[in-house]
Design a protein around this motif. Structure first.
Motif, PDB file in Angstrom:
ATOM      1  N   CYS A 149      20.180 -10.980 -17.167  1.00 22.00           N
ATOM      2  CA  CYS A 149      19.414 -12.072 -17.229  1.00 22.00           C
ATOM      3  C   CYS A 149      19.476 -12.907 -16.119  1.00 22.00           C
ATOM      4  N   PHE A 150      20.734 -12.923 -15.517  1.00 22.75           N
ATOM      5  CA  PHE A 150      20.731 -13.743 -13.981  1.00 22.75           C
ATOM      6  C   PHE A 150      19.765 -12.924 -13.067  1.00 22.75           C
ATOM      7  N   TYR A 151      19.999 -11.775 -12.982  1.00 20.83           N
ATOM      8  CA  TYR A 151      19.313 -10.828 -12.150  1.00 20.83           C
ATOM      9  C   TYR A 151      17.760 -11.035 -12.135  1.00 20.83           C
ATOM     10  N   GLY A 152      17.278 -11.297 -13.424  1.00 19.13           N
ATOM     11  CA  GLY A 152      15.839 -11.436 -13.680  1.00 19.13           C
ATOM     12  C   GLY A 152      15.380 -12.797 -12.945  1.00 19.13           C
ATOM     13  N   VAL A 153      16.140 -13.797 -13.182  1.00 15.80           N
ATOM     14  CA  VAL A 153      15.915 -14.992 -12.499  1.00 15.80           C
ATOM     15  C   VAL A 153      16.119 -15.182 -10.761  1.00 15.80           C
ATOM     16  N   LEU A 154      17.097 -14.699 -10.364  1.00 14.58           N
ATOM     17  CA  LEU A 154      17.556 -14.809  -8.934  1.00 14.58           C
ATOM     18  C   LEU A 154      16.790 -13.754  -7.926  1.00 14.58           C
ATOM     19  N   THR A 155      16.589 -12.241  -8.526  1.00 10.59           N
ATOM     20  CA  THR A 155      16.142 -11.424  -7.681  1.00 10.59           C
ATOM     21  C   THR A 155      14.635 -11.745  -7.240  1.00 10.59           C
ATOM     22  N   PRO A 156      13.600 -12.285  -8.140  1.00  8.02           N
ATOM     23  CA  PRO A 156      12.421 -12.712  -7.615  1.00  8.02           C
ATOM     24  C   PRO A 156      12.325 -13.600  -6.288  1.00  8.02           C
ATOM     25  N   LEU A 157      13.525 -14.583  -6.403  1.00  6.15           N
ATOM     26  CA  LEU A 157      13.777 -15.598  -5.531  1.00  6.15           C
ATOM     27  C   LEU A 157      14.288 -15.028  -4.005  1.00  6.15           C
ATOM     28  N   GLU A 158      15.071 -14.005  -4.207  1.00  6.44           N
ATOM     29  CA  GLU A 158      15.371 -13.177  -3.299  1.00  6.44           C
ATOM     30  C   GLU A 158      14.432 -12.485  -2.391  1.00  6.44           C
ATOM     31  N   ASP A 159      13.484 -11.746  -3.456  1.00  5.69           N
ATOM     32  CA  ASP A 159      12.374 -10.931  -2.800  1.00  5.69           C
ATOM     33  C   ASP A 159      11.319 -11.934  -2.035  1.00  5.69           C
ATOM     34  N   ARG A 160      11.165 -13.107  -2.468  1.00  3.98           N
ATOM     35  CA  ARG A 160      10.334 -14.104  -1.810  1.00  3.98           C
ATOM     36  C   ARG A 160      10.843 -14.261  -0.512  1.00  3.98           C
ATOM     37  N   ILE A 161      12.184 -14.548  -0.303  1.00  2.00           N
ATOM     38  CA  ILE A 161      12.885 -14.911   0.924  1.00  2.00           C
ATOM     39  C   ILE A 161      12.707 -13.699   1.888  1.00  2.00           C
ATOM     40  N   ALA A 162      13.010 -12.495   1.310  1.00  2.09           N
ATOM     41  CA  ALA A 162      12.858 -11.128   2.199  1.00  2.09           C
ATOM     42  C   ALA A 162      11.565 -10.949   2.375  1.00  2.09           C
ATOM     43  N   ALA A 163      10.385 -11.411   1.838  1.00  2.00           N
ATOM     44  CA  ALA A 163       9.075 -11.032   2.182  1.00  2.00           C
ATOM     45  C   ALA A 163       8.292 -12.421   2.692  1.00  2.00           C
ATOM     46  N   ALA A 164       9.143 -13.092   3.328  1.00  2.00           N
ATOM     47  CA  ALA A 164       8.668 -14.538   3.838  1.00  2.00           C
ATOM     48  C   ALA A 164       7.840 -14.379   4.890  1.00  2.00           C
ATOM     49  N   GLU A 165       7.910 -13.272   5.711  1.00  4.56           N
ATOM     50  CA  GLU A 165       7.051 -12.811   6.689  1.00  4.56           C
ATOM     51  C   GLU A 165       5.614 -12.562   6.227  1.00  4.56           C
ATOM     52  N   THR A 166       5.497 -12.352   5.080  1.00  4.67           N
ATOM     53  CA  THR A 166       4.012 -12.233   4.420  1.00  4.67           C
ATOM     54  C   THR A 166       3.393 -13.475   4.800  1.00  4.67           C
ATOM     55  N   LEU A 167       3.715 -14.625   4.675  1.00  3.63           N
ATOM     56  CA  LEU A 167       3.154 -15.919   4.821  1.00  3.63           C
ATOM     57  C   LEU A 167       2.546 -16.101   6.511  1.00  3.63           C
ATOM     58  N   LEU A 168       2.993 -15.118   7.126  1.00  3.16           N
ATOM     59  CA  LEU A 168       2.564 -15.139   8.685  1.00  3.16           C
ATOM     60  C   LEU A 168       1.343 -14.207   8.989  1.00  3.16           C
ATOM     61  N   TYR A 169       1.053 -13.419   8.120  1.00  2.00           N
ATOM     62  CA  TYR A 169       0.030 -12.222   8.102  1.00  2.00           C
ATOM     63  C   TYR A 169      -1.218 -12.751   7.476  1.00  2.00           C
ATOM     64  N   PRO A 170      -2.231 -13.153   7.950  1.00  2.22           N
ATOM     65  CA  PRO A 170      -3.504 -13.796   7.540  1.00  2.22           C
ATOM     66  C   PRO A 170      -4.155 -13.092   6.429  1.00  2.22           C
ATOM     67  N   HIS A 171      -4.054 -11.714   6.216  1.00  4.38           N
ATOM     68  CA  HIS A 171      -4.624 -10.627   5.401  1.00  4.38           C
ATOM     69  C   HIS A 171      -3.507 -10.630   4.095  1.00  4.38           C
ATOM     70  N   ALA A 172      -2.419 -11.251   4.284  1.00  4.70           N
ATOM     71  CA  ALA A 172      -1.467 -11.119   2.976  1.00  4.70           C
ATOM     72  C   ALA A 172      -1.006 -12.573   2.520  1.00  4.70           C
ATOM     73  N   ALA A 173      -1.249 -13.486   3.281  1.00  3.59           N
ATOM     74  CA  ALA A 173      -0.737 -14.837   3.050  1.00  3.59           C
ATOM     75  C   ALA A 173      -1.445 -15.504   1.816  1.00  3.59           C
ATOM     76  N   PRO A 174      -0.745 -16.058   0.811  1.00  2.99           N
ATOM     77  CA  PRO A 174      -1.474 -16.506  -0.195  1.00  2.99           C
ATOM     78  C   PRO A 174      -2.617 -17.531   0.485  1.00  2.99           C
ATOM     79  N   ARG A 175      -3.538 -17.719  -0.386  1.00  2.00           N
ATOM     80  CA  ARG A 175      -4.801 -18.475  -0.031  1.00  2.00           C
ATOM     81  C   ARG A 175      -4.389 -20.014   0.224  1.00  2.00           C
ATOM     82  N   ALA A 176      -3.578 -20.627  -0.611  1.00  2.00           N
ATOM     83  CA  ALA A 176      -3.093 -22.080  -0.228  1.00  2.00           C
ATOM     84  C   ALA A 176      -2.572 -22.037   0.958  1.00  2.00           C
ATOM     85  N   TRP A 177      -1.800 -21.064   1.653  1.00  2.00           N
ATOM     86  CA  TRP A 177      -1.029 -21.208   2.792  1.00  2.00           C
ATOM     87  C   TRP A 177      -1.964 -21.178   3.897  1.00  2.00           C
TER      88      TRP A 177
END
Length: 806
Positions: free
Chosen positions: A540-568
């Motif tokens: 249960c803790f894994y299901g809450v914390l792992t998506p947060l870890e994945d977002r940190i690990a994939a933070a470089e996505t925010l710097l790619y124009p074709h992959a960054a969320p539209r709001a970014w």
């Protein structure tokens, strides 16, 4: 795959959610798995002999673009029209005389002749479609057969013979005439010359006067049947309603033949038997998506106003399936659908022609069960894998539920039984505030606390000391339930595997699971052992914390124009030193940010300007619709005003047709030194006095070297505001620019000299003449309306998209 190596299997489409049960269906419009609709069509049950008698005497009706209605006359010798319905005044449709027919004896017939059948023949059907082509097959019952075509806009008539007599006709969007006979399908194409042509003996004449006359191209034998009833088509397929061989006169069976709408005599027919419980239909129409609507005649007596629906069947499978939809009629003044060019379903009622609509009131089954994992199989590829959890992107309205059952095994044959009691019930789906467990992914369902968005189910067995779900293969049983008016919807489903166990990886061995799950669930309640309880608690803790870890690990996505969320994207633009226009589309913003480095390297140059304009116009520069032109065309060389030299192949004026730097093209553009004064006098007479010609010429060239014109061709005229908005930032301040829009595409250096259209593109159709806008001889034409009676053409009232029952 997440940051710990857990993978997932994705189900997100009609093929992925394919299952044998009809209790749950894939809603293509919503893109989700839902409960099956529960609407029960109220179908009339007229006796077969009475329905066939109505079919034999049915009159075809067509509707033009102005609300005028046409039919075959009582003797089926002429095509007659009325200005509205109901009416008692019918007049004959008129068009130009058929070539070869004798001249009319009266003044009216000398200008426009009546649309009638050849002597001794009668019409069998009538259809209007395409660009305004009216087709009517005819026969004399013996050896003379053919089709008469009348174009309501050009007002010509033409006839062509056919090998056999046709009983139904259909005109598709390409003005091809499909003819249906008792045993064959025929195709007729072609049209006469718009103006009559008279050969003369004192000149050379073409061997063929009409290059594409109306003619029968081919005929194709139909599959076995006991009689054809109706013909219809949509943009992709042709449908034929016929009596099936399996039936008899007392209890006929019906079948629909379908084939691609392609001009090929070898296209195969698919056969779709209609359900036995359907009443006898005498006509059909296409709804798109391999769906057709049938027209059974209404009953007599009190049931005539109670059972008025038209059945809709799906032809996606060899056996047609009746859809639970209601398409009611107001009344019945004809047992044929009324055909119009837009191919919408219309029916003739007592008070006029009305379009048929599906009743929008939603009714669903109270519950349904869908089995997933048979096709395609949920295969992990590893025996004994521990399945982790199920993520549902779903909508669960109030009063609705989604229950999940699961089975796993290493042997696929062990999962073949579909009994309910074999699927182990899982906990209720838990709503997650994340749009998706995948980093920075936007979910398919709009987040709404507890009702819509991402739901999570931790896979576990409901009883036993060890409650792990293990096995190479997994099958899921989804139980959807609703209140009859609403249905849960599953847009996507992801099954995560194998589970990354914190207990196994981070705790000592004596904390590990020492037992194996039992093959069958215990009959009595058995509490879970300590290792299993810890495993599921940590999961249960894994299901809450792992998506947060994945977002940190994939933070470089925010710097790619074709992959960054539209709001970014606006923040990313600020980091790169630029700004995005809010009215730009998302794809344009992403392309601009991706090319920003190249734009900075070439900023201020002609190449950089072309690249930037190509980005903001979505490729219009590459298509040749937007052409930046530097007004250095009077220079002897091809050096640009911005200091970049390019060869003649890229010259915007001539597109590679020039011969040298001294002569771009033609005598009027020879820019040699001895003719500079003459050229100067043509463009700026005030700058060419006697003496000091060289200084004046150099001054003139320098002035034009700092000017830029952006030419917008044809459709690119709509981009003028976009182009003018960015030019101040893209063009150096010393360069004067302007934007010129043109209706006609051309190559600047060639079209004025050669007087031809030098820009290759699809020629758009001529527009209608508009007061105070059209220019004489510039493409706009006076066009006849597509009307049965042009002198009485009036605009039709707009169609209410809510339907006649709103």
């Amino acid at each position: 795959m997440d940051s710990n190596g857990t993978r997932f299997l994705l189900l997100a489409g009609a093929a992925d959610f394919h299952q044998r049960s009809r209790q749950c269906v894939w809603d293509a419009e919503a893109g989700a798995l839902t409960l099956a609709p529960a609407g029960e069509p109220r179908l009339p049950r007229l006796p077969v002999d009475e329905a066939l008698a109505l079919w034999r005497g049915a009159t075809p009706y067509v509707l033009d673009d102005h609300g005028q209605i046409a039919r075959l006359s009582a003797d089926r010798r002429r095509v007659e029209f009325a200005l509205g319905w109901p009416t008692t005044v019918w007049d004959v449709v008129r068009a130009a005389r058929v070539p070869g027919d004798p001249a009319a004896g009266d003044l009216a017939g000398a200008t426009l002749d009546a649309v009638d059948a050849p002597p001794g023949c009668t019409f069998t059907d009538l259809h209007l479609g395409g660009s305004g082509l009216l087709a009517a097959p005819f026969t004399d019952g013996g050896s003379v057969h053919g089709v008469l075509a009348v174009h309501l806009r050009h007002r010509w008539q033409a006839r062509c013979p056919t090998p056999i007599g046709a009983v139904r006709a259909w005109v598709d969007a390409a003005d091809q005439v499909w003819l249906l006979a008792a045993t064959d399908l025929m195709l007729c194409t072609g049209a006469p010359l718009l103006q009559p042509y008279t050969p003369r003996a004192d000149r050379f004449e073409p061997l063929v006067v009409e290059p594409d006359p109306l003619r029968c191209v081919w005929q194709q034998t139909l599959p076995g049947q006991r009689g054809v009833l109706a013909l219809a088509a949509d943009d992709e397929s042709l449908f034929i309603l016929a009596l099936a061989v399996e039936g008899n006169d007392a209890a006929p069976r019906q079948v629909v033949f379908a084939r691609p709408l392609a001009p090929s005599a070898t296209a195969a027919f698919s056969q779709h038997a209609l359900p036995e419980e359907l009443p006898l239909a005498v006509d059909l129409a296409a709804l798109g998506g391999q769906r057709v609507i049938l027209l059974p005649p209404l009953e007599n007596g009190a049931a005539r106003t109670l059972r008025r629906d038209c059945p809709v069947v799906s032809l996606a499978t060899p056996t047609a399936r009746l859809l639970p939809e209601r398409w009611p009629r107001r009344s019945e003044a004809g047992v044929r659908f009324v055909r119009q060019r837009d191919n919408l379903v219309r029916q003739l009622a007592d008070d006029g022609v009305h379009r048929l609509y599906r009743l929008a009131q939603a009714r669903y089954r109270p519950s349904g069960r869908a089995l997933l994992g048979e096709h395609p199989a949920l295969d992990s590829g590893t025996p004994g894998v521990l399945w982790d959890r199920v993520y549902l992107e779903a909508s669960i309205p109030p009063g609705c539920t989604i229950d999940v059952g699961a089975r796993a095994a290493d042997d696929w044959d062990a999962l073949a039984d579909d009994a309910d009691d074999l699927y182990e019930a899982q906990p209720a789906p838990l709503w997650s505030p994340l749009a998706s467990e995948l980093p920075f992914a936007t979910g398919r369902a709009a987040p709404l606390a507890g009702r819509s968005g991402l739901f999570e189910v931790l896979l576990q067995r409901p009883n036993g000391a060890v409650r792990e779900v293990r096995g190479r293969y997994l099958r899921l049983a989804l139980r959807l339930s609703g209140d009859g008016r609403h249905s849960p919807a599953i847009y996507a489903l992801r099954v995560a595997y194998p589970r990354f166990s914190w207990q196994t990886h981070y705790l000592p061995d004596h904390f590990q699971q020492q037992e194996a799950p039992s093959a069958r669930l215990p009959a009595e309640a058995v509490p879970a052992n300590g290792a299993d309880l810890r495993e599921r608690l940590l999961a249960c803790f894994y299901g809450v914390l792992t998506p947060l870890e994945d977002r940190i690990a994939a933070a470089e996505t925010l710097l790619y124009p074709h992959a960054a969320p539209r709001a970014w994207l606006p923040r990313l633009a600020e980091m790169l030193g630029t700004r995005l226009r809010p009215h730009w589309s998302e794809q344009r913003q992403r392309r601009w940010l991706s090319a920003l480095g190249s734009l900075q390297a070439h900023k201020g140059s002609f190449a950089g300007l072309c690249q930037a304009l190509d980005l903001i116009t979505d490729g219009a520069v590459g298509r040749g619709q937007v052409v930046p032109v530097e007004l250095f065309r009077l220079r002897r060389t091809l050096a640009t005003v911005l200091g970049v030299s390019f060869d003649d192949a890229r010259h915007p004026l001539t597109l590679g047709t020039g011969q040298s730097g001294n002569s771009i093209v033609g005598e009027t553009l020879i820019l040699s030194a001895d003719q500079a004064t003459e050229v100067l006098a043509l463009f700026a007479p005030g700058l060419a006095p006697e003496g000091n010609e060289r200084e004046q010429v150099e001054h003139f060239f320098d002035e034009y070297a700092r000017r830029l014109t952006v030419v917008l061709h044809g459709p690119a005229r709509a981009l003028q505001t976009v182009v003018e908005e960015v030019l101040p930032e893209l063009v150096p301040a010393i360069v004067q620019w302007n934007v010129v829009a043109s209706e006609h595409p051309f190559v600047l250096g060639l079209s004025p000299l050669l007087r031809i259209d030098t820009y290759l593109e699809t020629q758009p159709p001529p527009a209608r003449v508009r007061l105070d806008e059209s220019r004489l001889g510039r493409g706009d034409l006076l066009q006849n309306p597509v009307a049965l009676s042009p002198e009485n053409a009036r605009p039709m009232a707009p169609i209410d998209p809510r339907g006649d029952w709103a």
